[in-house]
Design an enzyme around this catalytic site. Structure first.
Site, mmCIF file in Angstrom:
data_model
loop_
_atom_site.group_PDB
_atom_site.id
_atom_site.type_symbol
_atom_site.label_atom_id
_atom_site.label_comp_id
_atom_site.label_asym_id
_atom_site.label_seq_id
_atom_site.Cartn_x
_atom_site.Cartn_y
_atom_site.Cartn_z
ATOM 1 N NE ARG A 72 -12.825 -21.710 -18.648
ATOM 2 C CZ ARG A 72 -11.779 -21.732 -17.604
ATOM 3 N NH1 ARG A 72 -10.695 -21.108 -17.598
ATOM 4 N NH2 ARG A 72 -11.657 -22.548 -16.603
ATOM 5 C CE1 TYR A 107 17.038 18.754 -10.907
ATOM 6 C CE2 TYR A 107 18.669 19.661 -12.715
ATOM 7 C CZ TYR A 107 17.739 19.892 -11.455
ATOM 8 O OH TYR A 107 17.517 21.184 -10.933
ATOM 9 N N GLY A 116 -14.630 -7.953 -12.070
ATOM 10 C CA GLY A 116 -15.773 -7.367 -12.509
ATOM 11 C C GLY A 116 -16.656 -7.976 -13.749
ATOM 12 C CB CYS A 157 12.641 20.249 -7.690
ATOM 13 S SG CYS A 157 12.216 22.046 -7.547
ATOM 14 C CE LYS A 171 -9.531 -17.159 -18.572
ATOM 15 N NZ LYS A 171 -10.958 -16.893 -17.989
ATOM 16 N NE ARG A 189 -4.273 -15.196 -14.194
ATOM 17 C CZ ARG A 189 -5.319 -14.885 -13.771
ATOM 18 N NH1 ARG A 189 -6.317 -13.926 -14.377
ATOM 19 N NH2 ARG A 189 -5.698 -15.260 -12.365
ATOM 20 C CG MET A 243 -20.002 -14.111 -16.723
ATOM 21 S SD MET A 243 -20.964 -14.941 -18.122
ATOM 22 C CE MET A 243 -19.460 -16.084 -18.792
ATOM 23 C CB SER A 278 14.525 23.560 -10.673
ATOM 24 O OG SER A 278 14.090 22.389 -10.098
ATOM 25 C CG HIS A 327 4.965 21.290 9.173
ATOM 26 N ND1 HIS A 327 5.029 20.364 10.397
ATOM 27 C CD2 HIS A 327 6.265 21.938 8.857
ATOM 28 C CE1 HIS A 327 6.507 20.597 11.049
ATOM 29 N NE2 HIS A 327 7.197 21.230 9.946
#
Lengths: 844, 844
Positions: B91, B811, B100, B791, B22, B313, B102, B723, B429
Site C-alpha cells: 500500500r 486590522y 491519484g 481593506c 499510513k 487517520r 496507487m 489602509s 458591479h
C-alpha cells in the site's frame, strides 16, 4: 553676529550663494581691476532673515550706514547732500538669474532739493531732471506698485510726481536713507512675487534661497554725447562666432537699451564715436572671458568717456553657438574638452536635429496641441493617407491632419512633412511613429475639428480646406495658419566634434529604438551603438494586417499556425534589413507586445459575425493591464515561436550573405513571474536550436512591472539581460495611464505644483527609480554578469540618463533623434560624478 | 548507510515525513497495542532515491529480504510457500493523503500453485480462488496498467489470467518476490502519475516528498460469515455528533466497501453479528481518538472473528461537524481551546453562512460562470430590476438575470435571491454588490444569452423564459435549470463558541467593508469591530444619480457646487445610519474613488449634445489608471469638500441624538505622492474645523499604488492611518486588470501551472506582499503610531490574513460575510506563530 554686507573690494567666503550672481560678478571684477563703480552687496542671508522675521535682521541698518559712509568717503560726496549728492542704484541679484523679480532702481538719493544741486554740480539741468524723473517712476513702479502705464518717458518731473502722489496717496519720499531702505525691502519682497514663484517652480529653484541686493554708486550714461550705456557679448550668441556682439545708446541710462524706446547702435560704432572707451571695452571683455573661461554677457556705461562695467555673466546662447564657442575655446586652450562637454545643454541639441520656426518670424498661433514630436514643418492640409501619398509623391509638402492615426495610415505618414491630430496623446500612434521618423507631430489639438465628408477643417475657429497651408511646431505644440519661415537643421562639424569628445568620456552605451532598416541606419548615423528596442508589432500592419487578422480569427491552433506560416517570411525580411543595417552591433528584438484587439477594426467596422464575436471577446476594460506581452506568448506559443523562427532564419541568411554574424538579443515583454520567462526561454532555445544552432544569441526580458522589479533576483535566473521599460513601469508604479493623464489630471498636477516633473518625460526617481534600484541590486546579486539597459522614452532624457548612469546600467536606448542627446548626457553624467567625488574627497 | 525500512514495531525517528501517513498510523497503532497485522514501511527516502536514480537504492533489496524473513518468523509461514503461503498487501502512503496514487495490491505472494495450498490450508477453495483472482486483477491494473474495464468481479481466475496475458503479452508472474518488487516499484512510480502531479500542484504538495510503501501481512475479511471488512468514523463526519458512524461488509475484502458493488451495512449491525469484534472495535476507536485527540477515520478487517485495524487517520468533516467536534472535545477535556481553533478550516465557514446546494441532491449543470459570490439560490428568472422588485415584493423568489448589472439595478438586486450575469468578472458591479449583501452571484456565465425583446434566455443551449425557475451556486459558479434542494445556513452555538475563543486569541482586529446601515448592522452581528471601508460612491446612485450627473455636467465650479449642495443631505443621512449602527466602533469612510464617467450613461444613451461631449471628454483608455481617487478630489476639491462636510454634520447629528460620538476616520484613495495627501488633509482639516470642531477624527490614506508603498515614509507624515487597498495594489503591481485577467489569461496561468494562486483571492506575498512590507517598515519608521490595516478582498482570505498578522498590521477588513472567516484565521495566525516560536526555541 552674522555679517550681512560685503563691499565689492572686500573678500567674502560665501560665493555666489551668499552674494548672488550679480554681486559676485561685481566683486570679482573689482578684485580683477576691471573698472567697476564702488558699491556693496547685502547678502542672501539678510534676505532669508527678512523673510523669516518679516523685517530687517538686527544690525543690518547699522551695516548699511557703515557701508554708505565708506562709499561717501571714496566718492568724496555725501548721500543725501543737497548740493552734490552721492547717488546709488539698488539692484537685485539672486544666485540664479531669475525673471519676475525686481530689477533695479537707479538714482536713489535724489530729492526736490538735491536735483538742483546735481544740476549745478554737473552744469546739466536736463540731465539732473532726467535722473530725478527716472527715480520717481522706477520707485513708484517697483517699490509702490504703481502701474507701468501710468508713467511715460516724456513726463516731466512734476507730472511724474503728480502721478506718484495720486496713485500712492503719499508724497514722494525726500529722505535718501528712507529711499534706500524701502528700495532694499522691495528687492527682498520681490523674491516672493507670484511671477518669481512660478519661475522658481518651473526651474526648480528652492524657495528659501533668497536674493542678494547690490547697492552701487551711480555712473551716468546720460551725461551727454560722451556718455553712453550698452550691453555686449564676447562672442555672437546666435552663431558662436568670435568678436564682440552688442548694442549701445549714447546719452542714455540703464534700461533704455533693452526697453526698445530708442533704437540702439551696433557696439562696433563706438570705435568711431568713443574710441578710447571702445578699446578699453574690448580689452576688458577679453580679460573677462579669459578669467571666466566662458562667453560673457556684460552691461557697461560710459560716463564722460570713462568706461564702467556694471555686470558680467555667462551668456545665454543657441545650441549652435554653444557648440561653436565650446569647440573654439577648447582650440584656444581656454577650456578643456571636459568643460566643453559640460557646457552644452543636451536638451538644446534638438534644435540642431530638426527644422525649427525662425525665431525672427512673425506669426499668429491658431491652435495648440501636445508637443508630441519635435521639429517644425509647413505644408498643405491632407485629410487621408492616400491623398498624402498622391500629393507627397507629386512633390508637394503635405501635413496629414487626422482625428487620430492608425497603423493603416503609415504610408501617408511617410509621405507627409508632419502630422496634426485632434485626439490622442504623447503615446498615440501618430506621436510614437513621428518621433521614430524624426518628423514633427502636434497631437490632441483641442481647437481642431475635421469634417471628412466636406473636406473642411476648423482650426481655432478658422475654416480651412484640404490643400490650404498650415505650419506645425512639434516642439511647442503650436499650429499656425499659412507658411512660416523655418531654420534648417544644423548638424555640423562642431556638433560631431563635441559628441566625439563625449563618446570618449561616457561609460553608458547609447542604443536606439528602431523597427526597420531605414530607422536603424539613421540611428547608426546619429551614433547609436545598437538597437535597444525593436518593436515587432509594427511589422504586423500594412499589407500583413489581413494575414494577422486571419491568425487572430482562426478558431484553433492549426488555423493560427497556417496564418503565422505566411507571416514568417515578412518578419524574416524585416529582421534581415535591420541586421544588415546594424552589422557588428547588437539588436534587441522584442516579441509581440500589444493586445490582439489592436489588430482588429473597431466593432462597428467588423465585416462578419465571427469577427464581431472575436472583437467582443478580445475587448478589454483596461488594455494596458490585459492580455498582452508575454501573456500572449504563453497562451499562444505558436506566435512567439514564429517570431523566433523568423529571427533565426534572418540571422542565418544575413550571416551567409554578408559574412558578419548578427548580434541577436531576444526580449520577452511584460514578464511579472520568473516562471513566465522560464517557459519562454525554453521555447526560444528550442526554436533557435532547431533553426540556427550556429547563431549565438542572448535571451532576456523587459522589466516593466513593479512585480518584475521586486522579483528581479528570481527572474535573472532565466535572463541574460534586463531592459527597463520605464514607460509601462511608470504607468503601473504610479497607476497612471499616460493617455488618460496627459492633458487631464497630470497637466493640472504640473500646473498646480502637486508634482514637479512629468514622470513620462523625466524619470520619477523616487518611485520608478526606486523600483529600478531594487531590480538592479537583486538582478546583479543573482547574476553578476547580467546586462542592464533602459528602453523607455526616458532613455533620451538628460536627467534620466544621468540617473541611469548613477544606477550603473550598461546602456540607454532612445529614439534615433535623441541619440546625440543621450550621448552628451551620458558624458556629462560621468563628469558630474567625478566632480562630486572630488568635492567629497576635498572634504565638501 | 541509510536505513530504508522500519517494521511497525520498531521505533523510528523520522515521523510522518519519512513513513507516510499510513505507515506512521500503523506503527503508532502497533506500539499502542491496537490489533494491527504485522508489517513494515519502506521509507519516502527510498522513494526519493528511486526517483533520483531510476532504480532501487543499494541495500533496499537486502532490507526487504530481511523484513520478509522477520514477517515469516512471526507468522510461522513462508512467503511463496506453495502449501501455506504468507500473503501481504502493498500500500502506498505519502505524508499527505493524496488521491491519484496507487492505493493497494492485496494478496501478493499467491501463484498458480500456492492458490491450491491456500485452499487446502484454509479448507476454503472459493476464498483462495477469490484471493488469487483479486491479485491478478489488481496487479494487472495497477502494476501493468491494464484498463479497469477489462476485468470484472465475476471473472474466474482463469479468465482474469487470460485477460492479463492478452493485455500485457506476458504471463502472470509466479515468483512471490518478483510480485512484491514490482508492486513496490509501481507504488514509487505512481507518485509521478499525471493525476498525482495535478493534485500536488493544486494542494501545493512539494514534488520531491515522495511516498512510503507499506507491506502488511494479509488478514482476510473474505473468509466467510465470521469475517468482514469496514470503514468507520469515531464521530459523525456530517454533524460531529458523538458515536461511531460507519459501514461494513461481511465476507468481503478491502476495496469492496468503497467500490459500491455490494451495499454495505451500518456498522452498528455488527453488534448483533460479530458482537466481540464490535466491542473491541468500539474500545479501539475510543483509544485511537483519545490517543490522537482528534476524530478518526479507520479501516478494519475481521478475520474469523478477530479484529484488525488497517488504517487510522484524521477524519474529513463538514464545517458543522468540525465545529461540533471541536467544541465537544474541548468539553471532554480531550483538546485545548487553542487546538479547537486550529482544527477548523476557516475557508469552510462559508458553508455555514449561506444556503448551499444539498450535497445529496441530483442535478445537471446547464452552464458555468465565475463563482462571484458564495451561497446558492433558486428562483424565477427576471430580466430587469423593476420586474424583480414587482415579483420579489409579491413574495416570489426571483433570480435577476442580466448581461451585466449597473448601479441602476440596485433595487432589483435587493429584491432578488441571487444574480446571474453573462458578462463581467469578480469585480463587476453584480459581484461586488452581491458579496456585500451576502447573496449568491454567478458572473460572466459563458453559456448564457439573453434576448430582452422576446424575454428569452438561452442557457447552455436550452431556451428558457422569464418566470422559469433556475438555481445558481455562487460558490462554484454552477447554473442549473429548475429547483435544487438547498441546505440552510447553520450559524449555531458551536460556531459562536469557537469564534468567541478565536476572539480571545487573536491580535488582529477584524473590520468589515460596508456602505450602508443595514450591511453595517449585519457586519456587527458577525463580529466586525468597525468599518474598515465605507465606499461613498454607492451613495451616488439611485435617486441621487440625476443630481450627480448635473454635477458632472456643470460647466463651472459654481454649477458643481450647486448640485453638490443638493447631494449633501443624502450623504449625510447615509453616514448617520452607518454611525448609528456602528456606535462605539470606528468607521473609515473613503471619499469618492471611481472615475466620473461611471456615473454617466454609455455614449449612445446620451440625451443631448452637452452630455455626449462630456462623456467623450471623460472616456478613458484605461479607467483603472485614470482620473479617479484623490485625483478627483484635487482637481475638483468641492466634491471632497461636500463629502467631508456631510461626514462632519452626520457625526454631529448622531452625537447629539444618541449621546455617543462616532469614531470617524476619513480616508483618501489612490494617493501616490505625499503632496496629494498634504493638500487633501489640509482641505479635510479646514472643513472639519468649520463644521464640527468638537468631533475628533483621523485622516489617512489607502496604499494601493506601488509608488505609495515605496514612498510610505513621506506619505506617513500626513496620515494617521494606512489602509492597504490590495485589490488595486495587485492590479498595478502585477500589471493585471482583474476584469481582463480572470476567465482569460489568468485562468490559463492557473490551469497551466504558471502561477499557483489567483492573486486576487490570495495575496501575492512575493510581489504585493513585498510592497506591503516596505510600506509598513517605512511608514512605521516615519510615524511609530500610524494605524495599519487592509481593506482589499484579501482581508477575508485566511492565508492572506495570516500574512497580515505576520506583517504586524492592526486590522483586516473584509465583506461582512467573511468577518467570521477572518476572525478565525486571525486567531490561527497567532497560534501558528507561537507554534513556530516554540519550534525554533526547541532548536528546530
Amino acid at each position: 553676529m552674522t555679517r550681512y554686507i560685503y563691499a565689492f573690494d572686500e573678500a567674502s567666503e560665501g560665493g555666489r550663494e551668499l552674494l548672488g550672481g550679480k554681486g559676485i560678478g561685481l566683486a570679482e571684477m573689482t578684485q580683477l581691476g576691471v573698472p567697476v563703480p564702488a558699491g556693496f552687496t547685502i547678502t542672501t542671508d539678510a534676505c532669508r532673515a527678512y523673510m523669516r522675521d518679516g523685517g530687517f535682521p538686527a544690525g543690518l541698518d547699522e551695516e548699511i550706514a557703515d557701508q554708505i559712509a565708506r562709499l561717501e568717503e571714496k566718492a568724496g560726496k555725501r548721500f543725501g547732500d543737497p548740493e552734490d549728492p552721492l547717488l546709488v542704484s539698488v539692484r537685485s541679484g539672486a544666485a540664479v538669474s531669475m525673471p519676475g523679480m525686481m530689477d533695479s532702481i537707479l538714482n536713489v538719493g535724489l530729492n526736490d532739493v538735491s536735483v538742483g544741486g546735481l544740476a549745478r554740480s554737473t552744469g546739466n539741468e536736463g540731465f539732473a531732471r532726467d535722473c530725478y524723473r527716472r527715480l520717481i517712476q522706477m520707485f513708484g513702479e517697483t517699490v509702490d506698485g504703481v502701474s507701468h502705464d501710468r508713467f511715460s518717458p516724456d513726463d516731466t518731473v512734476e507730472h511724474a510726481r503728480e502721478v506718484y502722489v495720486a496713485e500712492t496717496g503719499r508724497d514722494f519720499p525726500q529722505d535718501a536713507r528712507e529711499q534706500l531702505r524701502r528700495a532694499i525691502v522691495a528687492v527682498f519682497e520681490s523674491w516672493n512675487s507670484p511671477r518669481a514663484q512660478v519661475y522658481r517652480r518651473t526651474y526648480e529653484i528652492p524657495d528659501d534661497m533668497g536674493t542678494a541686493v547690490n547697492v552701487v554708486q551711480m555712473v551716468f550714461g546720460n551725461k551727454g554725447d560722451t556718455s553712453a550705456t550698452g550691453v555686449c557679448f564676447t562672442r555672437n550668441p546666435s552663431t558662436g562666432e568670435q568678436g564682440v556682439y552688442g548694442e549701445y545708446l549714447v546719452n542714455a541710462q540703464g534700461e533704455d537699451v533693452v526697453a526698445g524706446i530708442r533704437t540702439p547702435q551696433p557696439v562696433e560704432e563706438m570705435a568711431k564715436r568713443l574710441p578710447d572707451a571702445y578699446e578699453q571695452l574690448l580689452e576688458t571683455m577679453a580679460r573677462l572671458e579669459h578669467h571666466y573661461r566662458d562667453m560673457q554677457d556684460i552691461e557697461f556705461t560710459v560716463e564722460e568717456g570713462h568706461l564702467y562695467l556694471l555686470q558680467t555673466r555667462s551668456a545665454k546662447r543657441t545650441a549652435a553657438a554653444a557648440l561653436k564657442a565650446a569647440v573654439d575655446m577648447t582650440a584656444e586652450g581656454l577650456i578643456s574638452r571636459e568643460e566643453a562637454i559640460s557646457r552644452i545643454d543636451p536638451g538644446q541639441l534638438d534644435q540642431l536635429l530638426h527644422p525649427m520656426l525662425d525665431p525672427k518670424a512673425d506669426f499668429e498661433v491658431a491652435a495648440r496641441g501636445l508637443n508630441a514630436s519635435p521639429g517644425a514643418a509647413s505644408g498643405k492640409i491632407v485629410l487621408d493617407a492616400d491623398t498624402a501619398v498622391e500629393r507627397g509623391k507629386g512633390g508637394e509638402s503635405v501635413i496629414l491632419v487626422r482625428w487620430e492615426t492608425t497603423p493603416d495610415d503609415i504610408h501617408g505618414l511617410i509621405q507627409s512633412k508632419g502630422v496634426l491630430t485632434a485626439h490622442g496623446g504623447m503615446t498615440s500612434h501618430a506621436a510614437v511613429v513621428a518621433r521614430g521618423m524624426g518628423k514633427p507631430c502636434v497631437a490632441g489639438c483641442e481647437g481642431l475639428e475635421i469634417d471628412v465628408a466636406t473636406k473642411e477643417v476648423t482650426l481655432g475657429g478658422h475654416t480651412l480646406h484640404e490643400g490650404d497651408v498650415i505650419t506645425i511646431d512639434g516642439g511647442t505644440g503650436r499650429v499656425i495658419i499659412g507658411e512660416v519661415r523655418l531654420v534648417p537643421p544644423a548638424i555640423n562639424e562642431d556638433f560631431e566634434t563635441v559628441l566625439g569628445w563625449a563618446d570618449d568620456v561616457r561609460r553608458l552605451k547609447v542604443r536606439a529604438n528602431a523597427d526597420n532598416g531605414v530607422d536603424s541606419a539613421k540611428a547608426r548615423e546619429f551614433g547609436a551603438q545598437g538597437i535597444g528596442l525593436c518593436r515587432t508589432e509594427h511589422m504586423f500592419f500594412g499589407d500583413r494586417l489581413p494575414v494577422v487578422q486571419e491568425m487572430i480569427l482562426a478558431s484553433d491552433e492549426p488555423g493560427r499556425r497556417e496564418a503565422l506560416e505566411r507571416l514568417l517570411p515578412f518578419q524574416q525580411s524585416d529582421f534581415e534589413e535591420i541586421f544588415e543595417a546594424m552589422a557588428g552591433l547588437p539588436v534587441t528584438i522584442r516579441l509581440l507586445d500589444p493586445p490582439l484587439h489592436e489588430f482588429l477594426p473597431p466593432l462597428e467596422e467588423a465585416t462578419d459575425e465571427r469577427m464581431r464575436n472575436r472583437i467582443k471577446a478580445l475587448t478589454e476594460s483596461n488594455p494596458m493591464l490585459g492580455t498582452r506581452g508575454c501573456r500572449l506568448g504563453i497562451q499562444w506559443p505558436e506566435i512567439y515561436e514564429m517570431q523566433v523562427r523568423a529571427i533565426a532564419r534572418a540571422a542565418k541568411a544575413v550571416q551567409k550573405r554578408t559574412g558578419t554574424e548578427p548580434l541577436v538579443e531576444i526580449m520577452h515583454p511584460l514578464v511579472g513571474f520568473a516562471e513566465e520567462l522560464h517557459r519562454l526561454r525554453t521555447l526560444t532555445e528550442q526554436v533557435m536550436a532547431e533553426e540556427a544552432p550556429e547563431i549565438e544569441y542572448t535571451c532576456g526580458t523587459m522589466i516593466e512591472l513593479p512585480r518584475a522589479a521586486l522579483r528581479a533576483g528570481e527572474i535573472a535566473e532565466y535572463a541574460d539581460f534586463f531592459s527597463f521599460g520605464t514607460n509601462d513601469l511608470t504607468q503601473t508604479a504610479l497607476g497612471m495611464s499616460r493617455d488618460d493623464a496627459e492633458g487631464k489630471f497630470l497637466t493640472f498636477y504640473l500646473e498646480d505644483g502637486v508634482i514637479e516633473h512629468n514622470p513620462f518625460e523625466t524619470l520619477d526617481q523616487d518611485g520608478v527609480g526606486e523600483l529600478m534600484r531594487i531590480a538592479v541590486e537583486r538582478g546583479r546579486a543573482a547574476k553578476e554578469t547580467i546586462k542592464l539597459g533602459i528602453c523607455g522614452e526616458h532613455g533620451g532624457d538628460p536627467k534620466s540618463v544621468e540617473f541611469c548612469h548613477g544606477l550603473g546600467l550598461d546602456y540607454v536606448s532612445c529614439s534615433p533623434y535623441r541619440v546625440p542627446v543621450a550621448r552628451l548626457a551620458a558624458a556629462q553624467a560621468v563628469l558630474k560624478e567625478a566632480h562630486r567625488a572630488e568635492y567629497v574627497a576635498a572634504g565638501g
